[in-house]
Motif scaffolding. Structure first.
Motif, PDB file in Angstrom:
ATOM      1  N   ASN A  72       0.711  -1.270   0.122  1.00  0.00           N
ATOM      2  CA  ASN A  72       0.167   0.135   0.085  1.00  0.00           C
ATOM      3  C   ASN A  72       0.926   1.317   0.043  1.00  0.00           C
ATOM      4  OD1 ASN A  72      -2.248  -1.432   0.240  1.00  0.00           O
ATOM      5  ND2 ASN A  72      -2.167  -1.581   2.446  1.00  0.00           N
ATOM      6  N   PHE A  73       2.205   1.046  -0.095  1.00  0.00           N
ATOM      7  CA  PHE A  73       3.106   2.477  -0.031  1.00  0.00           C
ATOM      8  C   PHE A  73       4.030   2.173  -1.111  1.00  0.00           C
ATOM      9  CE2 PHE A  73       6.777   4.657   1.637  1.00  0.00           C
ATOM     10  CZ  PHE A  73       6.198   5.818   2.096  1.00  0.00           C
ATOM     11  N   CYS A  74       4.264   3.408  -1.825  1.00  0.00           N
ATOM     12  CA  CYS A  74       5.354   3.249  -2.712  1.00  0.00           C
ATOM     13  C   CYS A  74       6.083   4.725  -2.659  1.00  0.00           C
ATOM     14  CB  CYS A  74       4.579   3.319  -4.065  1.00  0.00           C
ATOM     15  SG  CYS A  74       5.792   3.215  -5.378  1.00  0.00           S
ATOM     16  N   ASN A  75       7.241   4.547  -3.007  1.00  0.00           N
ATOM     17  CA  ASN A  75       8.209   5.832  -2.927  1.00  0.00           C
ATOM     18  C   ASN A  75       8.788   6.226  -4.281  1.00  0.00           C
ATOM     19  OD1 ASN A  75      11.283   6.788  -1.169  1.00  0.00           O
ATOM     20  ND2 ASN A  75       9.691   8.277  -2.216  1.00  0.00           N
ATOM     21  N   ILE A  76       8.533   7.444  -4.707  1.00  0.00           N
ATOM     22  CA  ILE A  76       9.023   7.829  -5.985  1.00  0.00           C
ATOM     23  C   ILE A  76      10.025   9.008  -5.898  1.00  0.00           C
ATOM     24  CG2 ILE A  76       8.676   8.881  -8.330  1.00  0.00           C
ATOM     25  CD1 ILE A  76       5.738   7.767  -8.140  1.00  0.00           C
ATOM     26  N   HIS A  77      11.258   8.637  -6.258  1.00  0.00           N
ATOM     27  CA  HIS A  77      12.478   9.996  -5.722  1.00  0.00           C
ATOM     28  C   HIS A  77      12.623  10.589  -7.284  1.00  0.00           C
ATOM     29  CE1 HIS A  77      15.360  11.699  -3.244  1.00  0.00           C
ATOM     30  NE2 HIS A  77      16.331  11.585  -4.462  1.00  0.00           N
ATOM     31  N   VAL A  78      12.484  11.820  -7.095  1.00  0.00           N
ATOM     32  CA  VAL A  78      12.836  12.747  -8.293  1.00  0.00           C
ATOM     33  C   VAL A  78      14.029  13.420  -8.197  1.00  0.00           C
ATOM     34  CG1 VAL A  78      11.903  14.493  -9.848  1.00  0.00           C
ATOM     35  CG2 VAL A  78      10.289  13.296  -8.340  1.00  0.00           C
ATOM     36  N   SER A  79      15.004  13.195  -9.213  1.00  0.00           N
ATOM     37  CA  SER A  79      16.400  13.547  -8.920  1.00  0.00           C
ATOM     38  C   SER A  79      16.910  14.083 -10.444  1.00  0.00           C
ATOM     39  CB  SER A  79      17.264  12.407  -8.691  1.00  0.00           C
ATOM     40  OG  SER A  79      18.449  12.647  -8.423  1.00  0.00           O
TER      41      SER A  79
END
Length: 430
Positions: free
Chosen positions: A171-178
């Motif tokens: 239920n949890f997702c992390n998207i990292h913008v670099s």
């Protein structure tokens, strides 16, 4: 409820808001109900007291909340109505916790960042995620949220480190913008900033599921493979978003890189692999935007022209109306002080360049502002528009000054003014 956390790395202003909005648009096109929360680490309660040069223009919500511009992107892209509590700031969280402490809710315990502040963040997110934001008033299924790793943002990062276990992995997702910079000296796309950014995030206990790489130009496959190897993710978990002519192209770029299939598997979503008609309409709009041939040039005469975000609402309104009538918008920002006689004396080149821009515009817009600086230049522009019969729109201060200009030059009331600038004027027309 599924939670998607969007974090930023290397620099702020990299496009987290647009990427979060675009992901929301894609998920909405798959038939899911989406809401969004923006987390700002500053200690201000809200964005209402900022100088426009700090964070751009304030975005005002339907409930009167004065918030970050990203919430405007969320509303535009997702066609939803958000509330002031969809913008969390450090100031709001600390105020909430201190009020509870004063009320005695913590029963005399020592109030600390962990667990009290971090718990407050998690509760706020879980409560706000359930608030309906669509016209059908149904509870959302997906909650998007964005934050960045500033020093003030550490309690938020820690809150989400804990939250990922509370919500469960599916239920949890992390998207990292670099950022993937490309120095002019070598012309080579550099992956080191992204590697360091991901390493720092992992050190704080969050591991990115998707790494979205921002760059000026399209990124080569070798760079993707390098990021995949050094950042410990599969190549399909590295997404590229280069600078495009319109932000409305971003959802299309994400969809082309298989993001629907990834989210379906990662979050176990009840959706098809293919987007619906909504994304096809979106694609047509983005294509139409890039094929526009007729140009309409508008001169925006303001005093915060060094940062285009200061007039974001004006720009978006003009951009959307130009698109509606199949024209490409050429918005020329003119600093109103450069139209004044004092600039002609100090820097005649700047003065003539500003007037040249004004003269070739198809229409003139004078937006809002505060204080007397630059008002003389705005009056000059308004006078030019009236005498040359150029289409003109005055918004807020621009409208006040249009009244002042007419009173001075057509009614011959030479001292006509707004009481905002001269409380003792004999002709207070505003």
């Amino acid at each position: 409820m599924k939670y998607i956390l969007v974090t930023g790395g290397v620099i702020s202003g990299i496009g987290k808001g647009i990427i979060a909005s675009s992901i929301g648009t894609i998920l909405k096109s798959c038939g899911l109900r989406v809401t969004a929360i923006k987390i700002d680490p500053y200690i201000n309660i809200d964005a209402g007291t900022f100088s426009p040069y700090e964070h751009g223009e304030v975005f005002v919500l339907n409930d009167g909340g004065e918030v970050d511009l990203d919430l405007g992107n969320y509303e535009r892209f997702l066609d939803i109505n958000l509330y002031k509590d969809n913008n969390i700031t450090t100031g709001k969280i600390y105020q909430h916790v201190i009020n509870k402490e004063r009320h005695g809710d913590y029963l005399g315990k020592t109030v600390q960042v962990v667990p009290h502040i971090t718990d407050a963040v998690q509760e706020w997110v879980m409560n706000q995620a359930k608030v309906p934001v669509d016209d059908d008033r149904k509870e959302p299924q997906i909650c998007l949220g964005g934050t960045i790793g500033d020093i003030e943002g550490m309690p938020f990062v820690e809150a989400f480190r804990q939250f990922q276990f509370k919500a469960k992995r599916e239920n949890f997702c992390n998207i990292h913008v670099s950022l993937v910079p490309q120095p002019n000296a070598t012309g080579e796309q550099k992956t080191k900033p992204t590697q360091n950014s991901v390493r720092a995030l992992r050190g704080l206990g969050l591991s990115p599921d998707l790494i979205v790489c921002r760059s000026a130009k399209p990124i080569e496959m070798a760079v993707k493979e390098k990021i995949s190897m050094f950042c410990h993710v599969e190549p399909e978990q590295v997404i590229f978003i280069h600078d495009v002519s319109s932000t409305y192209r971003v959802p299309i770029l994400l969809e082309e890189q298989g993001i629907i299939k990834y989210f379906k598997q990662r979050l176990n979503l009840p959706i098809d692999d293919q987007p619906s008609d909504l994304l096809m309409k979106w694609k047509k709009m983005a294509d139409r935007y890039e094929r526009l041939l007729k140009v309409c040039s508008i001169a925006l005469v303001g005093k915060y022209t060094k940062l285009s975000d200061c007039y974001a609402s004006v720009f978006k309104a003009l951009e959307h109306s130009a698109l509606a009538i199949n024209h490409k918008l050429d918005l020329m920002y003119i600093d109103s002080t450069e139209l004044e006689r004092s600039t002609e004396v100090e820097n005649s080149v700047k003065y003539h360049q500003a007037w040249q821009k004004l003269c070739k515009a198809d229409g003139i817009l004078v937006p809002g502002g505060f204080g007397i600086r630059g008002t003389e230049g705005k009056l000059q522009a308004i006078s030019w528009a009236r005498t040359k019969k150029k289409p003109f729109l005055g918004v807020c201060l621009g409208m006040q000054l249009a009244v002042v200009e007419f009173a001075r030059n057509c009614l011959n009331w030479k001292d006509a003014n707004s009481t905002e600038f001269d409380p003792d004027t004999k002709n207070p027309v505003v």
